[in-house]
Write a protein that holds these residues in place. Structure first.
Motif, PDB file in Angstrom:
ATOM      1  N   ILE A   2       0.841  -1.203   0.000  1.00 35.41           N
ATOM      2  CA  ILE A   2       0.000   0.000   0.000  1.00 35.41           C
ATOM      3  C   ILE A   2       0.869   1.244   0.000  1.00 35.41           C
ATOM      4  O   ILE A   2       1.872   1.323   0.720  1.00 35.41           O
ATOM      5  N   GLU A   3       0.478   2.218  -0.800  1.00 35.28           N
ATOM      6  CA  GLU A   3       1.222   3.466  -0.909  1.00 35.28           C
ATOM      7  C   GLU A   3       0.423   4.614  -0.305  1.00 35.28           C
ATOM      8  O   GLU A   3      -0.799   4.546  -0.172  1.00 35.28           O
ATOM      9  N   HIS A  41      -0.662   7.447  -1.201  1.00 34.62           N
ATOM     10  CA  HIS A  41      -1.740   8.158  -1.909  1.00 34.62           C
ATOM     11  C   HIS A  41      -2.996   7.308  -2.074  1.00 34.62           C
ATOM     12  O   HIS A  41      -3.999   7.786  -2.602  1.00 34.62           O
ATOM     13  N   GLU A  42      -2.997   6.066  -1.604  1.00 33.79           N
ATOM     14  CA  GLU A  42      -4.064   5.137  -1.960  1.00 33.79           C
ATOM     15  C   GLU A  42      -5.244   5.145  -0.983  1.00 33.79           C
ATOM     16  O   GLU A  42      -5.095   5.425   0.208  1.00 33.79           O
ATOM     17  N   LYS A  43      -6.392   4.781  -1.535  1.00 29.22           N
ATOM     18  CA  LYS A  43      -7.629   4.645  -0.762  1.00 29.22           C
ATOM     19  C   LYS A  43      -7.944   3.154  -0.623  1.00 29.22           C
ATOM     20  O   LYS A  43      -7.948   2.421  -1.604  1.00 29.22           O
ATOM     21  N   ALA A  79      -1.838   4.012   4.144  1.00 26.22           N
ATOM     22  CA  ALA A  79      -2.681   4.593   3.097  1.00 26.22           C
ATOM     23  C   ALA A  79      -3.012   6.056   3.378  1.00 26.22           C
ATOM     24  O   ALA A  79      -2.765   6.575   4.466  1.00 26.22           O
ATOM     25  N   ASP A 102      -8.208   1.640  -4.446  1.00 26.22           N
ATOM     26  CA  ASP A 102      -6.910   1.111  -4.875  1.00 26.22           C
ATOM     27  C   ASP A 102      -6.677  -0.288  -4.321  1.00 26.22           C
ATOM     28  O   ASP A 102      -6.066  -1.135  -4.981  1.00 26.22           O
ATOM     29  N   LYS A 150     -10.312  -0.088  -8.599  1.00 26.79           N
ATOM     30  CA  LYS A 150      -9.831   0.668  -9.751  1.00 26.79           C
ATOM     31  C   LYS A 150      -9.125  -0.293 -10.713  1.00 26.79           C
ATOM     32  O   LYS A 150      -8.669  -1.365 -10.302  1.00 26.79           O
ATOM     33  N   GLY A 177      -6.041  -1.801  -9.398  1.00 21.97           N
ATOM     34  CA  GLY A 177      -6.236  -2.036  -7.968  1.00 21.97           C
ATOM     35  C   GLY A 177      -6.144  -3.510  -7.647  1.00 21.97           C
ATOM     36  O   GLY A 177      -6.216  -4.372  -8.518  1.00 21.97           O
TER      37      GLY A 177
END
Length: 217
Positions: A75-76, A78-80, A99, A145, A165, A168
């Motif tokens: 997980i990065e 910027h992710e949701k 996240a 994501d 996504k 994703g």
């Protein structure tokens, strides 16, 4: 009990031997206090390699499974993320540290309330616990994501895959006792999905998923 020593032992004796070697994940496990998310009666067992009991017959995932998800999902910031099955809130806390935003759906009101309190006490402010039916996902907030199912299901539910996504990925434990496999399913196109099998395990079934129709790969 020396919780810091117990936490260190959990990481070194359970987590590392299970091929969790990502230094960012190991560092995260060292700072998020698992004992703050377990029921008071089991606080001294917070670092044992078992599914700890929660309210109303529910259970926490073993620490090694929680840690392995954090490594494999990559997980990065910027992710949701969507989690299905909040349980204690500990996995949600780990997700929140990685996240940008996490939504965690829990159908049990008592567990949802306890998880919200634990997350707030631990300063995890980017996780929203939603009381509701996880079999439907959270279409109002889709696409995501990452989607993580914090329990097992017979097969990966299409309704949740549709909330990913393109690009994703979903973390899901699929199958029936005694043979379950953890998988990452990546959405590579509008109707195309790629499956990677990670490891074998057995964990509690997520409530409500046994009666659904499923997508077969």
């Amino acid at each position: 009990m020396n919780y810091e020593q117990a936490r260190f032992n959990m990481i070194e004796q359970q987590i590392r031997p299970w091929d969790v070697l990502d230094p960012t994940v190991l560092a995260l496990l060292a700072v998020v206090k698992r004992e703050d998310f377990v029921p008071a009666a089991y606080r001294d067992m917070a670092f044992t390699d078992v599914e700890l009991p929660l309210a109303n017959g529910q259970k926490m995932l073993p620490p090694r499974v929680e840690a392995r998800w954090m490594q494999e999902l990559q997980i990065e910031r910027h992710e949701k993320v969507l989690e299905i099955g909040t349980g204690s809130g500990y996995q949600a806390a780990l997700l929140g540290h990685k996240a940008q935003q996490v939504f965690s759906v829990e159908r049990d009101a008592q567990l949802a309330g306890a998880a919200r309190d634990a997350l707030r006490r631990n300063g995890v402010l980017n996780v929203t616990v939603v009381e509701g039916d996880g079999t439907k996902g959270l279409p109002a907030e889709a696409p995501f994501d990452v989607i993580l199912l914090s329990g097992s299901v017979p097969q990966a539910p299409q309704v949740l895959l549709d909330q990913l996504k393109i690009g994703g990925r979903m973390g899901v434990i699929v199958g029936d006792e005694p043979a379950m496999t953890a998988r990452i399913i990546t959405r590579v196109g509008e109707r195309e999905f790629k499956t990677e099998i990670l490891f074998e395990t057995v964990v509690q079934r997520l409530d409500g998923f046994d009666t659904l129709s499923h997508f077969t790969f």
